[in-house]
Design a protein around this motif. Structure first.
Motif, short mmCIF file in Angstrom:
data_model
loop_
_atom_site.label_atom_id
_atom_site.label_comp_id
_atom_site.label_asym_id
_atom_site.label_seq_id
_atom_site.Cartn_x
_atom_site.Cartn_y
_atom_site.Cartn_z
N ASP A 56 0.53 -3.22 -3.86
CA ASP A 56 -0.60 -3.56 -4.72
C ASP A 56 -1.88 -3.47 -3.89
OD1 ASP A 56 -2.57 -4.84 -6.19
OD2 ASP A 56 -1.25 -6.43 -6.91
N SER A 58 -5.07 -4.03 -5.05
CA SER A 58 -6.26 -4.56 -5.73
C SER A 58 -7.28 -5.14 -4.75
CB SER A 58 -5.91 -5.57 -6.82
OG SER A 58 -4.66 -6.11 -6.64
N GLN A 61 -9.62 -2.42 -3.66
CA GLN A 61 -10.61 -2.08 -4.68
C GLN A 61 -11.70 -3.14 -4.76
OE1 GLN A 61 -10.71 0.86 -6.49
NE2 GLN A 61 -12.73 0.06 -6.99
N TYR A 85 -0.82 7.90 -4.91
CA TYR A 85 -1.07 6.89 -5.95
C TYR A 85 -2.31 6.07 -5.61
CZ TYR A 85 3.61 8.07 -7.45
OH TYR A 85 4.71 8.75 -7.88
N TYR A 89 -5.56 5.64 -7.81
CA TYR A 89 -5.89 4.31 -8.30
C TYR A 89 -7.27 3.84 -7.84
CZ TYR A 89 -6.02 -0.80 -8.07
OH TYR A 89 -6.40 -2.11 -8.14
N ASP A 91 -10.99 3.45 -7.05
CA ASP A 91 -12.22 4.02 -7.59
C ASP A 91 -13.22 4.14 -6.44
OD1 ASP A 91 -14.22 4.86 -9.22
OD2 ASP A 91 -14.70 2.86 -10.00
N HIS A 114 -1.29 14.66 -8.97
CA HIS A 114 -2.31 13.64 -9.22
C HIS A 114 -3.68 14.32 -9.21
CE1 HIS A 114 0.74 10.51 -8.30
NE2 HIS A 114 1.17 11.44 -7.46
N THR A 117 -7.35 14.02 -6.91
CA THR A 117 -7.22 13.12 -5.76
C THR A 117 -7.64 13.80 -4.45
OG1 THR A 117 -4.89 13.70 -5.71
CG2 THR A 117 -5.46 11.58 -6.69
N VAL A 449 2.19 3.98 -13.90
CA VAL A 449 2.05 3.17 -12.69
C VAL A 449 1.68 1.77 -13.12
CG1 VAL A 449 0.79 2.84 -10.54
CG2 VAL A 449 1.30 5.15 -11.34
#
Ligand SMILES: [Zn+2]
Ligand SMILES: [Zn+2]
Length: 562
Positions: A56, A58, A61, A85, A89, A91, A114, A117, A449
């Motif tokens: 993960d 997050s 990000q 990935y 994912y 940004d 993807h 990317t 995903v």
């Protein structure tokens, strides 16, 4: 961050602790951070239909302004597999990614799946000995020996000390210059050591890769007919030694299996392998040649049922079938959990009369790329770290790493056994577990995903173990009554049950649906199918099946109105 915590290093594993796979370590100095590797993990049997598990990200990000980039230790899937990935994912526009040209080549070869990317990253190929500045940290790449070329340890120099992340490593085959550099760094003082401890349960030292090359060469020389070598496509050295041996003894090689056909030419184009075009033929051509002129290099050494070796052993491979007199070499050890699959393949091959050589009967056909116990002691002696945060291992391996560290003078409380998301904060005053961040596992099922949750997994487990029942009913739009008997469709139920049980169920179904309708009719006047009807049917059918068969299949009501 509070002011009294200034000048601190924080290490947070986002994967790869208490587990083997999805290695990803966040290393932060005063808020600025890098990620070391972003790998994948392959799911266990409980996770039906899940292809991959990824970390993960997050936190990355949410703190993108402090993110300085990705450092790749080497090109194995458990270290690079989730980078595509991550690029999809995150940004972010220009993510700096540093790694060997092989590791970068392997990542970039997967970006087609993807779109968009490739442009989100800035790709920086580095060599052993190079230094890269990342904010207040300076990263030094140190060549180490592992089962893929160009693997690195990382010495991450911060203003309060050096963090040494070993990457995947062993001492055998370590370049002299790297050994020297480790020693120098140890003398300067290592603040934190982050060692790969996946093989620490094995006593002694791991053998050098060269013994495998020598063994493969002898086997190619002595095989009476065709020889089939199964190994990981990333083990470029083994494939290279096999091709050399084939040429030496008048044979040609064919690659069989998607990753082999894809990765070996990538490694060649990047200069990691050197062989003439005529050394390689297609699998079709190889099948028509005299067997004693052929070496097949196959994927599937882990027993993966859909990979080339398993299909060849089962006689279902489109291009290669077992031939009398074949010698099959399993140049890999089963990863824990795969022993049964691998054993079955060896059995199948032997049933065909094939001679099979595997590590249990000839240990030289495979050596690990990871350090054994004594090498950990040697590393600790060289580096003399103040703190140790073991990674790349199950909990028991991390505990053994602590045993090793303590035996070499590291205070017990300076060894931190962490878990995914649990940070370790080190300042010049001391170290402590602190700074947990949101983390966990993201499930990828090939299509989506992160949209696969526990409910979906539960449904898939039910589907796999107890089958599926579809109850379909057509209702009169005016009256809400069934216009005919509802039909019951089942699949995956044990046959005895699907005969008796389903016949009974078929008989009962009208009543069940009728009852469900009556249940919701109180207070409802015909017209549209109320949303709860399908829920009630599901429940009633479910409890009927549970009572009569003990199974909990997945039940899908399909209601039509006319
Ligand atoms: Zn590795
Ligand atoms: Zn690894």
């Amino acid at each position: 961050m509070t002011s009294e915590n200034n000048n601190q290093v924080r290490i947070v594993p986002l994967g790869g602790v208490g587990e083997v796979g999805k290695n990803c370590t966040l290393i932060e100095y005063n808020g600025e951070f890098v990620l070391v590797d972003i790998g994948v993990k392959f799911p266990d049997e409980e996770m039906v239909g899940i292809d991959l598990i990824i970390p993960d990200l997050s936190y990355v990000q949410e703190h993108k302004e402090n993110f300085r980039g990705i450092l790749i230790t080497h090109g194995h899937e458990d270290h690079i597999g989730a980078i595509p990935y991550a690029l999809a994912y995150l940004d972010l526009d220009a993510i700096d990614i540093y790694g060997s040209s092989l590791a970068l080549g392997l990542v970039r070869s997967k970006l087609d799946e993807h779109p968009g990317t490739e442009q989100k990253a800035r790709w920086h190929a580095v060599n052993g000995g190079e230094l890269v500045r990342m904010g207040q940290m300076e990263v030094e790449f140190i060549s180490v020996d592992h089962s893929i070329p160009d693997a690195f340890s990382l010495a991450i120099h911060t203003p309060i000390g050096t963090v040494l992340h070993t990457g995947d490593w062993k001492f055998a085959g370590l370049p002299e210059a790297s050994f020297e550099r480790y020693r120098e760094l140890g003398e300067e003082g290592i603040l934190v050591l982050i060692p790969d401890c996946v093989r620490i349960e094995s006593p002694g030292r791991t053998l050098p890769e060269s013994v495998v090359g020598d063994a493969l060469e002898q086997l190619v020389r002595d095989a009476p007919a065709r020889i089939v070598i199964s190994t990981f496509a990333s083990n470029v050295n083994r494939v290279g030694r096999t091709i050399e041996a084939a040429q030496k003894y008048g044979r040609v090689c064919a690659f069989v299996g998607r990753s082999m056909e894809k990765n070996i030419p990538i490694a060649r184009s990047l200069g990691y392998l050197d062989y003439p075009d005529e050394a390689i033929v297609t699998a079709q051509a190889a099948q028509r040649m005299p067997p004693e002129k052929v070496v097949l290099i196959l994927t599937g050494s882990q027993g993966e049922p859909t990979a080339a070796l398993a299909r060849m052993a089962a006689g279902t491979h489109r291009l290669v079938s077992p031939l009398p007199g074949d010698t099959v070499v399993m140049s890999a050890s089963p990863i824990p959990g795969n022993e049964k699959l691998v054993g079955r393949i060896i059995d199948n091959l032997m049933r065909n009369g094939t001679r099979v050589i595997y590590p249990r009967v000839m240990p030289e056909v495979h050596v690990s790329g990871h350090a054994a116990y004594d090498e950990h002691l040697e590393l600790l002696d060289l580096l003399k770290p103040r703190y140790v945060v073991p990674f790349h291992g199950e909990y028991r391996m991390m505990v053994l790493n602590r045993v090793a560290a303590v035996s070499r003078g590291v205070p017990f409380e300076n060894v931190f056994l962490t878990e995914v998301g649990q940070g370790v904060v080190i300042t010049s005053e001391g170290g402590r577990k602190d700074g947990r961040i949101r983390s966990g596992a993201v499930l990828v099922d090939g299509l989506t995903v992160g949209e696969v949750n526990q409910v979906v997994l539960r449904d898939r487990r039910r589907l796999a173990s107890d089958g599926l029942v579809i109850v379909s009913a057509t209702l009169d739009a005016q009256t809400g009554q069934p216009v005919s008997d509802p039909s019951i469709l089942t699949t995956g139920l044990p046959t005895s049950l699907s005969n008796d049980g389903v016949n009974n169920l078929q008989e009962q179904s009208r009543e069940i649906v009728q009852k469900a309708i009556e249940q919701i009719e109180r207070g409802h006047q015909g017209g549209a199918v109320p949303r709860s009807l399908s829920e009630i049917i599901k429940q009633n059918v479910g409890s009927y099946i549970l009572r009569s068969t003990g199974l909990r299949p997945l039940i899908i009501p399909v209601l039509n109105e006319i």
